[in-house]
Design a protein around this motif. Structure first.
Motif, PDB file in Angstrom:
ATOM      1  N   HIS A  24      20.317  62.238  -5.396  1.00 30.20           N
ATOM      2  CA  HIS A  24      20.650  61.138  -4.485  1.00 30.20           C
ATOM      3  C   HIS A  24      22.113  60.743  -4.644  1.00 30.20           C
ATOM      4  O   HIS A  24      22.464  59.939  -5.496  1.00 30.20           O
ATOM      5  CB  HIS A  24      19.753  59.932  -4.787  1.00 30.20           C
ATOM      6  CG  HIS A  24      19.963  58.830  -3.804  1.00 30.20           C
ATOM      7  ND1 HIS A  24      19.313  58.766  -2.590  1.00 30.20           N
ATOM      8  CD2 HIS A  24      20.780  57.757  -3.837  1.00 30.20           C
ATOM      9  CE1 HIS A  24      19.709  57.705  -1.935  1.00 30.20           C
ATOM     10  NE2 HIS A  24      20.607  57.081  -2.665  1.00 30.20           N
ATOM     11  N   TYR A  25      22.946  61.328  -3.836  1.00 22.25           N
ATOM     12  CA  TYR A  25      24.377  60.960  -3.905  1.00 22.25           C
ATOM     13  C   TYR A  25      24.993  60.893  -2.509  1.00 22.25           C
ATOM     14  O   TYR A  25      26.189  61.057  -2.332  1.00 22.25           O
ATOM     15  CB  TYR A  25      25.143  61.943  -4.805  1.00 22.25           C
ATOM     16  CG  TYR A  25      25.093  63.372  -4.338  1.00 22.25           C
ATOM     17  CD1 TYR A  25      26.125  63.893  -3.565  1.00 22.25           C
ATOM     18  CD2 TYR A  25      24.029  64.206  -4.669  1.00 22.25           C
ATOM     19  CE1 TYR A  25      26.087  65.190  -3.116  1.00 22.25           C
ATOM     20  CE2 TYR A  25      23.990  65.509  -4.227  1.00 22.25           C
ATOM     21  CZ  TYR A  25      25.006  66.004  -3.447  1.00 22.25           C
ATOM     22  OH  TYR A  25      24.973  67.298  -2.991  1.00 22.25           O
ATOM     23  N   THR A  26      24.154  60.620  -1.502  1.00 26.92           N
ATOM     24  CA  THR A  26      24.631  60.590  -0.124  1.00 26.92           C
ATOM     25  C   THR A  26      25.808  59.645   0.053  1.00 26.92           C
ATOM     26  O   THR A  26      26.823  59.986   0.663  1.00 26.92           O
ATOM     27  CB  THR A  26      23.487  60.137   0.795  1.00 26.92           C
ATOM     28  OG1 THR A  26      22.323  60.863   0.462  1.00 26.92           O
ATOM     29  CG2 THR A  26      23.847  60.339   2.234  1.00 26.92           C
ATOM     30  N   MET A  27      25.667  58.452  -0.509  1.00 24.17           N
ATOM     31  CA  MET A  27      26.699  57.426  -0.326  1.00 24.17           C
ATOM     32  C   MET A  27      28.019  57.855  -0.967  1.00 24.17           C
ATOM     33  O   MET A  27      29.093  57.610  -0.413  1.00 24.17           O
ATOM     34  CB  MET A  27      26.180  56.119  -0.935  1.00 24.17           C
ATOM     35  CG  MET A  27      27.058  54.940  -0.734  1.00 24.17           C
ATOM     36  SD  MET A  27      27.079  54.383   0.985  1.00 24.17           S
ATOM     37  CE  MET A  27      28.444  53.232   0.895  1.00 24.17           C
ATOM     38  N   VAL A  28      27.926  58.501  -2.134  1.00 22.60           N
ATOM     39  CA  VAL A  28      29.159  58.978  -2.793  1.00 22.60           C
ATOM     40  C   VAL A  28      29.821  60.021  -1.907  1.00 22.60           C
ATOM     41  O   VAL A  28      31.029  59.969  -1.649  1.00 22.60           O
ATOM     42  CB  VAL A  28      28.828  59.598  -4.175  1.00 22.60           C
ATOM     43  CG1 VAL A  28      30.110  59.843  -4.935  1.00 22.60           C
ATOM     44  CG2 VAL A  28      27.901  58.704  -4.956  1.00 22.60           C
ATOM     45  N   GLU A  29      29.025  60.946  -1.426  1.00 21.56           N
ATOM     46  CA  GLU A  29      29.555  62.039  -0.619  1.00 21.56           C
ATOM     47  C   GLU A  29      30.221  61.505   0.658  1.00 21.56           C
ATOM     48  O   GLU A  29      31.344  61.879   0.997  1.00 21.56           O
ATOM     49  CB  GLU A  29      28.397  62.982  -0.261  1.00 21.56           C
ATOM     50  CG  GLU A  29      28.753  64.048   0.748  1.00 21.56           C
ATOM     51  CD  GLU A  29      29.238  65.335   0.103  1.00 21.56           C
ATOM     52  OE1 GLU A  29      28.966  65.509  -1.097  1.00 21.56           O
ATOM     53  OE2 GLU A  29      29.890  66.127   0.796  1.00 21.56           O
ATOM     54  N   THR A  30      29.524  60.627   1.377  1.00 21.54           N
ATOM     55  CA  THR A  30      30.076  60.175   2.660  1.00 21.54           C
ATOM     56  C   THR A  30      31.312  59.304   2.448  1.00 21.54           C
ATOM     57  O   THR A  30      32.290  59.413   3.173  1.00 21.54           O
ATOM     58  CB  THR A  30      29.016  59.401   3.458  1.00 21.54           C
ATOM     59  OG1 THR A  30      28.385  58.455   2.607  1.00 21.54           O
ATOM     60  CG2 THR A  30      27.985  60.327   4.028  1.00 21.54           C
ATOM     61  N   SER A  31      31.285  58.441   1.409  1.00 22.41           N
ATOM     62  CA  SER A  31      32.480  57.618   1.142  1.00 22.41           C
ATOM     63  C   SER A  31      33.656  58.507   0.779  1.00 22.41           C
ATOM     64  O   SER A  31      34.795  58.249   1.180  1.00 22.41           O
ATOM     65  CB  SER A  31      32.215  56.643   0.001  1.00 22.41           C
ATOM     66  OG  SER A  31      31.031  55.952   0.215  1.00 22.41           O
TER      67      SER A  31
END
Lengths: 234, 408, 591
Positions: free
Chosen positions: A205-212
């Motif tokens: 779960h690292y979607t937010m890191v990736e998109t930011s």
């Protein structure tokens, strides 16, 4: 995808393995079939959003091209009064931050929360440094001389009637970019907060890191175009 | 359509004679000029539904032919499609319990056919349209060049010898529409620019318009018609065409019209001569007022978009920033050249700068005229007010005019 | 049948509550809160629907007022005493000495009509209301890809609309919806209302971007298993093409309006000729967005028409791929033709180029119309309200499309540009296209959305009134345009009086038609009979769930087993074969 009430007393401590925001416990939206699908969707969404950002700046670049062609002398005057050393310094700062934010994504993918936090902190310091240099050594100096946009232009030694117009484009371009630096920094701060408090990001779960991080790369990319166009072409 | 043309409307001939008092009286008594007769031909047929008249030049006739070509092309396909639609809708209407017949949902040959055929028709339209366009835009080499200035909300035309047109007529909602004369059967070339916002100079009878920008010249060319017996009226031989502003420009956009009057060469030359200076600053000032100021200001006491000029000069006025001042010569000059500097309380900052639109001599004449209708400056305000739109000094003996000038 | 129970529950466990999405839960305030904080695409779609219909009402009232003012020309006459009397000005204050105030009111009315209709009604109209509601349903998905972004987009829309309405309350804006500089940067300089209106358009752009982005991702990622790209209903294709335009064009208007706001506030000079700026640059920027956005308006309407014709003619849409690709083709070409709004403002070379490119748009559009008409051939055509609207669309949109030719042709456009011909042309496309399609689609999907049937007779009466009124209002304007009537005129010369009068009468007929629809819909909500799940015999997936749909859209995971238009081989879900009989099997008829 109900909002999880993180303040409830019967929840485990934030950051512990039992907390619902801990990365291992994160599910996916009920309308997606799998986490991978959700991740792909979010990434596609962010890429589309980046496309809109590029088109937003395309307006500024278009105006720049038109007026650079129309009034080359006025632009030469402006380019000469922009200090390429500060521009270069800021370029280096942003490139460094792009590297650290990429490392942050890598750290999240490998589940190294400490490295993630460290890289994000360095990125945010770079962002602050960029804004500081921009304000202190560029904007403030120029505004003191009266090289301000539009109605506030009062620099007495301008040799060309179109110089205020060109300064307006300079301020619109760099100002809009600085605004994006700040928005990107806010996103990354949010990621940092969740990483510190909940250990919210890990291999699954690292979607937010990736998109930011994608957003931050865009901010970097736009500066890579702004810098030579404004500072280096005479 | 074939509605009858506008009923004859009175024209307010600008005062144009040189000799002061006698001429004033003559101007006052002068009959209104020839009435406006927007050119309308009863053509009949489909073309007559769309256009008010046949064109008089190849460029106009080609435009109309182009339009009618597209019209018939479109009408053919539209009728065909609608016939099929209605016919099939009736033939294949739903009958309860009856299954529809099987039919194909795809036919490559048919689909290619109805893609290629319209595409080739469009190619033809494009090229014909392009040629017609170049015909209209490129002026002939020997064309007479007119300088067109646009501002909110009027057109100013300067003739090759520097004369400006200023004859005022009534059209539609306004009584101060300008009339611009052109000689018959002559190539004309317009060089247009605006002093404030974007306008667009449209002559519907010539099927052409072009936007008018600040800080830039645009233009086009056309040929005026050769007049014939059909243009003979009781008042002489002439033909009138509307000019409309086609780019939205604010409050009086719909009143920003003009009349182009095509007349025989000798009438045209006389007309241009009549537009010149009279040598009397007050009369010239009044003419400048009518040409350039009457759109927004009045000289009869009614406040329009701008303050009235009646009893305006030499009085104290309040500004929107709370200050006040006496309206003297310098104030008038400032208001003309830099109108945004001090705005009268109760009015909006609407006025365009007349820098480049007005000469110093004209400003001085305007000041002379303002004085003549302001009591504070010794002018005969009451007389002017009573006379409405007439020349101010009409009823006043010449001595008064001189006095007004000296007092200023 | 079409769905297969995949025999596994989805990630969040079984459904505890399978009631309709409209079923209130809890008291009044908790229901209000449940709607205000919902991430359900259906509720957001319904909220959008009522919001855009309210905006349509506001913009429509402005249009009626505009037509009333134009009923008579404004005339000034001077009587013997020298006093001026003014006639024909409906909205001017009593005893006005000059026509200025009346003109100012008129200019604000047509600007409000344009700005509200474009930015607050027609751009979000079909995608954000019907699109939001039916895109996931037709894809067999439970929601859009980003439900919370969807809610955010709704609130941005509300914020933008509040700014817009605020500028009306503050006294209105007289720039025209196109905000052409330098007029828009200088008019009303002492007031904030122009600022608010531009800000409204700027904010609404974000709403548009987020909706479009959401739909593109949804279409890519959330199609039900078994649904390939060419198994999608054509409405989805249209919404997909629309969303791509929204995502790619809206940022450009964003930066343009931002520059305009700064120009107004600080005179930065980019569009100000006195500082060396270029007002034509504004027009380029503006139309780079606003031309593609014309297709944002019309493409969803085209999508609706494809659905209506297929379902109510019980016929596989003719040339499915041609229609799908023409949607994408229109989206692509739409970015190359903005210059045709500026033939009177540009040089010869660019005008010629843009004229040639503009003709390209006509090709995919013509293909669509041919395919629609061919769809009727050998169908089983039910003449109900949605079908009548679809046929009206074909009639009106064909006129709208064909009258584009003289505007794309350079020589005729020099005459017709900015005349009433243009006004008539884009109303035939925008209103005769989009609005007609939307009202038709609303009747088509009304039973699904609210679970109630509407009265067919009154629906047909309303449709006929709108159709007749529309043609009376706008067909006359073609003649006005060719004869020389410029647009945005508060007054006109006497020759145009008759045509303007007829046009105004037509506007009253349209108003009457819409009122009939309004009361029909209200009556349906209050006392309409309960709608069956599939009243029209549709084959797309929204007809498989109940009317109105349950909270989570479907009882089971959807799996696609047939195409959206296989009327010849599939009995529609929840339908009786006696009512929708299939033709006898036949060799080689499939494809």
């Amino acid at each position: 995808m109900a909002t999880i009430d993180t303040q409830r007393a019967d929840l485990p401590a934030p950051g512990s393995e039992g907390h619902p925001l801990f990365w291992k416990n994160r599910g996916h939206g009920h309308h997606f079939r799998s986490s991978a699908e959700e991740f792909d969707a979010c990434k596609l969404g962010m890429w589309l959003f980046l496309a809109t950002e590029i088109l937003l700046f395309a307006g500024i670049f278009c105006a720049y091209t038109v007026f650079r062609t129309l009034y080359p002398e006025a632009w030469a005057e402006i380019s000469h009064s922009l200090d390429w050393r500060f521009g270069l310094l800021n370029t280096v700062v942003l490139l460094l931050s792009s590297w650290t934010v990429a490392s942050a994504v890598r750290a999240a993918q490998r589940g190294r929360n400490g490295a993630l936090i460290l890289n994000l902190v360095v990125t945010l310091i770079c962002a602050a440094l960029f804004i500081f240099i921009k304000l202190k050594f560029e904007y403030m100096v120029k505004l003191d001389l009266g090289k301000a946009p539009g109605t506030w232009f009062s620099y007495p030694y301008a040799e060309n009637p179109q110089v205020p117009l060109c300064w307006s484009i300079y301020y619109m371009g760099t100002g809009l970019h600085a605004l994006h630096v700040i928005i990107g920094a806010c996103l990354l701060s949010w990621v940092l907060f969740r990483a510190i408090r909940y250990k919210a990001y890990g291999p699954t779960h690292y979607t937010m890191v990736e998109t930011s991080a994608l957003y931050w790369h865009l901010v970097d990319l736009i500066w890579i175009f702004l810098f030579p166009l404004l500072y280096l072409i005479h | 359509m074939t509605t009858p043309p506008t009923p004859p409307a009175g024209a307010d001939q600008i005062v144009s004679d040189a000799a002061a008092p006698a001429a004033n009286a003559a101007a006052q008594a002068a009959p209104a000029g020839p009435p406006i007769r927007p050119y309308l031909e009863d053509q009949g047929g489909i073309h007559g539904l769309f256009f008010r008249n046949e064109g008089h030049t190849d460029a106009i006739i080609a435009t109309d032919a182009m339009y009618m070509l597209i019209f018939w092309f479109s009408a053919f396909f539209f009728v065909l499609l609608m016939f099929l639609m209605v016919y099939w809708t009736i033939k294949y209407r739903r009958r309860p319990g009856v299954a529809p017949p099987r039919s194909t949902a795809h036919n490559t040959l048919l689909e290619v056919f109805w893609t290629v055929v319209p595409s080739s028709a469009m190619l033809v339209m494009f090229f014909l349209g392009f040629w017609g366009y170049m015909d209209k835009l490129v002026p002939a080499g020997n064309a007479m060049e007119l300088n067109v200035k646009a501002w909110k909300w009027d057109w100013g035309v300067t003739y090759p010898d520097g004369t400006q047109s200023g004859q005022l007529v009534t059209l539609g909602g306004r009584s101060d529409i300008k009339l611009h004369a052109l000689p018959e059967d002559t190539e004309i070339k317009l060089r247009m620019s605006s002093n404030d916002v974007i306008h667009s100079f449209w002559i519907p009878d010539y099927r052409v318009k072009m936007d008018v920008f600040p800080n830039r010249y645009t233009g086009y060319g056309f040929r005026t018609p050769a007049l014939g017996p059909e243009d003979d009226h009781a008042e002489g031989r002439y033909r009138d065409h509307w000019v409309f502003c086609a780019e939205y420009c604010g409050d009086l956009h719909s009143e920003m019209a003009a009349i182009i009057r095509v007349m025989p060469q000798e009438d045209y030359l006389q007309w241009v001569k009549d537009q010149g200076s009279t040598g009397d600053p007050i009369i010239d000032g009044k003419n400048v007022f009518k040409r350039k100021c009457a759109t927004c200001h009045s000289d009869d006491g009614s406040n329009n978009i701008g303050p009235t000029w009646l009893n305006n000069f030499g009085t104290e006025r309040q500004f929107i920033d709370g200050t006040s001042a006496i309206g003297d010569e310098n104030y008038v000059r400032e208001s003309i050249l830099n109108p945004g500097a001090r705005i009268r309380a109760g009015f909006d900052n609407q006025m365009t700068s007349f820098q480049g639109l007005i000469t110093d001599e004209e400003i001085e004449n305007v000041i002379a005229y303002m004085k003549s209708i302001s009591e504070a400056a010794g002018g005969g305000a009451d007389d002017a007010a009573g006379d409405g739109d007439d020349a101010p000094a009409d009823d006043a003996p010449p001595a008064d005019i001189d006095a007004a000038g000296e007092h200023g | 049948m079409t769905t297969v129970d995949t025999n596994h529950d989805h990630a969040h466990g079984g459904h505890h509550d399978e009631g309709s999405y409209l079923t209130p839960r809890g008291g009044f305030w908790s229901t209000i809160w449940a709607w205000a904080s919902t991430v359900d695409h259906k509720k957001i779609g319904v909220m959008y629907l009522f919001a855009v219909l309210f905006m349509f009402f506001l913009g429509g009232m402005a249009a009626i007022a505009v037509r009333l003012e134009l009923y008579e020309p404004v005339r000034q006459a001077m009587d013997a005493t020298g006093a001026t009397t003014i006639t024909g000005q409906l909205f001017a204050p009593a005893g006005a000495e000059s026509i200025d105030t009346g003109n100012q009111i008129y200019n604000r009315l047509f600007t409000l009509h344009g700005a509200i209709m474009v930015f607050m009604f027609i751009v979000p109209s079909i995608p954000a209301s019907l699109g939001n509601f039916f895109l996931p349903l037709m894809l067999g998905a439970k929601d859009v890809a980003f439900p919370r972004v969807n809610l955010l987009s709704w609130y941005i829309y509300v914020t933008g609309s509040i700014f817009g309405v605020a500028s009306i309350i503050l006294g209105g804006v007289d720039t025209g919806w196109t905000f052409y500089t330098p007029y828009s940067t200088t008019t009303d300089a002492d007031h904030w209302r122009v600022f608010f209106m531009v800000l409204a358009a700027f904010v609404l752009g974000f709403s548009s971007i987020l909706t479009g982005l959401n739909f593109v991702v949804t279409t890519h990622k959330l199609r039900a298993p078994g649904m390939g790209w060419f198994d999608m209903p054509l409405f989805i294709w249209a919404i997909y093409a629309t969303s791509i335009i929204q995502v790619l064009a809206t940022p450009v208007i964003g930066i343009t309006l931002l520059l305009l706001l700064f120009e107004r506030l600080f005179h930065i000079g980019i569009f100000d000729p006195s500082l060396g700026g270029d007002p034509v640059l504004f027009q380029h920027f503006f139309w780079f967005y606003s031309h593609p956005v014309v297709y944002v308006m019309i493409l969803p309407g085209m999508g609706i028409i494809s659905e209506l014709l297929a379902v109510h003619a019980r016929k596989h849409i003719f040339g499915y791929r041609a229609i799908a690709f023409s949607s994408l083709g229109i989206a692509a070409v739409s970015f190359l033709v903005w210059g045709h709004h500026m033939f009177t403002a540009m040089g010869e070379l660019s005008s010629t180029l843009f004229s040639a490119l503009t003709f390209l748009v006509a090709i995919p559009t013509a293909i669509k119309v041919f395919n629609w008409i061919a769809t009727l051939y050998k169908g089983s055509i039910a003449l109900n309200t949605p079908m009548l609207y679809a046929l009206s669309f074909l009639f009106l949109f064909s006129i709208g499309g064909l009258t584009g030719f003289p505007l794309a042709t350079l020589s005729t456009d020099l005459h017709l540009h900015d005349s009433y011909f243009v006004v008539a042309h884009f109303h035939y496309v925008m209103m005769g296209g989009t609005v007609i399609a939307m009202v038709g689609g609303l009747h088509h999907w009304w039973p699904k959305m609210f679970g109630k049937m509407y009265n067919e007779t009154w629906g047909i009466i309303g449709c006929l009134l709108v159709f007749v009124g529309f043609n009376v209002t706008f067909f006359t304007q073609f003649f006005l345009g060719t004869q020389g009537m410029p647009r945005r005129y508060a007054s006109y010369v006497d020759e145009f009086h008759t045509l303007h009068m007829i046009s105004t009468y037509g506007s009253w007929i349209i108003l009457l038609g819409f009122l009939v629809h309004l009361f029909n819909f209200i009556h349906s909500l209050v006392a309409g009979p309960k709608a069956p799940p599939n009243p029209w015999g549709g084959l797309t997936m929204e007809w498989e769930t109940e009317s109105p749909p349950i909270e989570h859209n479907f009882h089971h995971e959807m799996l696609v087993k047939h195409g959206p238009y296989d009327f010849e081989s599939v009995v529609p879900p929840h339908c009786d074969e006696a009512e929708f009989p299939l033709p006898p099997p036949q060799e080689g008829a499939g494809h």
